[in-house]
Design a protein around this motif. Structure first.
Motif, PDB file in Angstrom:
ATOM      1  N   THR A   1       0.840  -1.190   0.000  1.00  0.00           N
ATOM      2  CA  THR A   1       0.000   0.000   0.000  1.00  0.00           C
ATOM      3  C   THR A   1       0.878   1.243   0.000  1.00  0.00           C
ATOM      4  N   ASN A   2       0.294   2.373  -0.405  1.00  0.00           N
ATOM      5  CA  ASN A   2       0.996   3.653  -0.298  1.00  0.00           C
ATOM      6  C   ASN A   2       0.798   4.296   1.080  1.00  0.00           C
ATOM      7  N   ARG A   3      -0.025   3.689   1.937  1.00  0.00           N
ATOM      8  CA  ARG A   3      -0.212   4.201   3.294  1.00  0.00           C
ATOM      9  C   ARG A   3       1.043   3.967   4.127  1.00  0.00           C
TER      10      ARG A   3
ATOM     11  N   MET B   1      -5.630  -0.349   5.245  1.00  0.00           N
ATOM     12  CA  MET B   1      -5.776  -0.858   3.884  1.00  0.00           C
ATOM     13  C   MET B   1      -5.748  -2.383   3.767  1.00  0.00           C
TER      14      MET B   1
ATOM     15  N   ASP C   1       4.408  -1.579   3.520  1.00  0.00           N
ATOM     16  CA  ASP C   1       3.785  -0.258   3.574  1.00  0.00           C
ATOM     17  C   ASP C   1       4.839   0.823   3.813  1.00  0.00           C
TER      18      ASP C   1
ATOM     19  N   TRP D   1      -2.164   3.122  -7.804  1.00  0.00           N
ATOM     20  CA  TRP D   1      -1.473   4.097  -6.946  1.00  0.00           C
ATOM     21  C   TRP D   1      -1.684   3.804  -5.462  1.00  0.00           C
ATOM     22  N   ASN D   2      -2.772   3.136  -5.094  1.00  0.00           N
ATOM     23  CA  ASN D   2      -3.027   2.777  -3.694  1.00  0.00           C
ATOM     24  C   ASN D   2      -2.237   1.554  -3.257  1.00  0.00           C
TER      25      ASN D   2
ATOM     26  N   THR E   1      -5.764  -2.438  -5.880  1.00  0.00           N
ATOM     27  CA  THR E   1      -6.125  -2.255  -4.476  1.00  0.00           C
ATOM     28  C   THR E   1      -7.466  -2.880  -4.131  1.00  0.00           C
TER      29      THR E   1
END
Length: 474
Positions: free
Chosen positions: A187-189, A246, A311, A331-332, A348
């Motif tokens: 994830t991008n988180r 996520m 992450d 992107w997510n 995602t």
């Protein structure tokens, strides 16, 4: 009333009266096949989106809206003026439990269970945002209560109702990549500040916020704007970090497609945060800026499966089969499945499964759709829940499924906490060399049936949490 009295009262009420369908109460409601009467708790931010999605099904009427922050909830309050407005969810229960059919909760993670359980025990259908709960014990309890009371439930991981996850499952079951032995998910988180040291400064509480109610089961502490809005996700007392945010979206694809259950083991590596020269900060109350979590599962169809989570900007290895102009996932984030006959990538929310190398997508003959698709356009997940409540149907993410998925995600957080946990050595100070004793990277062995870590007793404290007096989950 006090929280303890509320629990006692609702427990008595749920066993003392017979539930009467809302449409016969007071002669005000039309047939249940036409309208679902709901209460919504947590209607600012993402909660406002949940309320909108449910309302746009055309089958929902909101009887009551509740939020601890009038400012955050202002837009929802104004958009649905006929609904009663509340700050305290307990008053929603007292005043409306007999006239609602269902409820939704979209509050911070740490209050999902404490709010949901009384309504569930009153046999109200439940739509609760992901992650289902803040800790594993709560997830197990929510799953049990939902089953006991026979209610319709749905966790808010919207990809579970999408076509993509059904297509991915059909491809895997058709043998597109053979037996799957590994999945990398990422994830991008976090996209909020994470890795901050524990907050101690006191700020003035906004007039629109009930700070005591927002804290709920968490220990009392001074208000600080570092927590709100949205940034609470990076503090263990309130949120579940990037993985909790996520994981129920991204890990849902391999969990569903490979029919995984409780993980058998978990370990983690996390970013080290430094407070000075050679001084590692004691950040056990906050989530790390980035982490890698390695889970293992036993799958009946695929054998042992390794599921690796990344992450905070850390990414899995790029496969040689990926061309220079191709991207993994979206992107997510996404998931990369490794099978003994090839690889598959999903986005995602389970979108657009595709094979690697890309040439295989033109050679592969997809099987005919065999899994029923959910109707409802872009609003499938909410529409599916509403229709299931009105017509005694099924959902894509009932708590019987969402509970174990949430537990698998939160098991990863146990591994992160085990990596972070450290104790100041006796007689040392934070300015001395190597002041801490802590296990560092540690593999946790998990007995899912008995909900217990079998090789590191400290981690069992994190299976549940310390609840503030009067706010216990039962």
């Amino acid at each position: 009333m006090k929280r303890r009295s509320f629990i006692k009262k609702t427990a008595i009420a749920s066993s003392a009266f017979t539930i009467v369908p809302s449409f016969v109460l007071g002669g005000r409601h039309i047939a249940p096949s036409d309208t679902l009467y709901m209460a919504a708790i947590g209607v600012g931010g993402r909660g406002g989106g949940v309320v909108r999605e449910l309302f746009e099904t055309g089958k929902v009427k909101f009887v009551a809206l509740c939020d601890v922050d009038d400012s955050r909830a202002k837009q929802s309050f104004e958009k649905y003026p006929k609904a009663k407005k509340y700050t305290d969810y307990r008053k929603v229960y007292d005043n409306h439990v007999k006239e609602i059919d269902a409820f939704t909760v979209a509050t911070p993670d740490h209050t999902h269970a404490i709010i949901s359980l009384p309504f569930m025990r009153a046999k109200k259908h439940a739509y609760v945002e992901k992650p289902l709960t803040h800790n594993i014990y709560e997830a197990r309890l929510m799953t049990k209560v939902a089953e006991e009371h026979g209610i319709t439930t749905q966790m808010g991981n919207q990809g579970a109702s999408g076509d993509g996850i059904r297509q991915a499952k059909e491809w895997i079951e058709a043998g597109a990549i053979g037996k799957v032995y590994r999945v990398d998910s990422w994830t991008n988180r976090p996209v909020w500040p994470q890795g901050l040291k524990n907050i101690t400064d006191k700020e003035k509480i906004p007039k629109t916020l009930d700070w005591d109610l927002w804290l709920g089961p968490a220990a009392m502490r001074p208000y600080n704007s570092a927590y709100l809005p949205f940034k609470w996700r990076g503090f263990w007392d309130f949120g579940t970090g990037a993985l909790g945010d996520m994981g129920c979206h991204i890990m849902e694809t391999p969990f569903n497609v490979l029919e995984l259950g409780y993980p058998t083991e978990a370990e983690a590596s996390c970013t080290t945060v430094w407070a000075g020269d050679f001084i590692e900060a004691n950040y056990d109350k906050v989530c790390p800026p980035s982490s890698i979590v390695r889970l293992k599962f036993d799958s009946k169809k695929h054998g042992q499966v390794a599921l690796n989570w990344y992450d905070g900007g850390i990414m899995p290895d790029l496969p040689d089969e990926l061309k220079d102009d191709e991207l993994l996932g979206d992107w997510n984030g996404g998931s990369l499945f490794y099978g003994d006959r090839g690889m598959m990538v999903t986005g995602t929310y389970s979108r657009n499964p595709r094979l690697l190398p890309s040439e295989l997508n033109t050679l592969f003959q997809p099987p005919k759709p065999s899994i029923k698709r959910v109707q409802g356009g872009d609003n499938k997940h909410a529409n599916e829940f509403v229709q299931a409540c009105l017509n005694n149907g099924t959902t894509s993410s009932p708590f019987s499924y969402a509970g174990p998925l949430t537990e698998a995600v939160l098991m990863g957080n146990l591994a992160i906490k085990a990596f972070q946990y450290k104790v100041l050595k006796e007689g040392k100070t934070p300015t001395s060399w190597a002041p801490y004793d802590y296990p560092g990277r540690r593999k946790l062995l998990w007995d899912g049936k008995n909900m217990k870590v079998t090789n590191y007793e400290k981690a069992n404290e994190w299976v549940t949490r310390d609840y503030r007096d009067g706010w216990e989950v039962k």
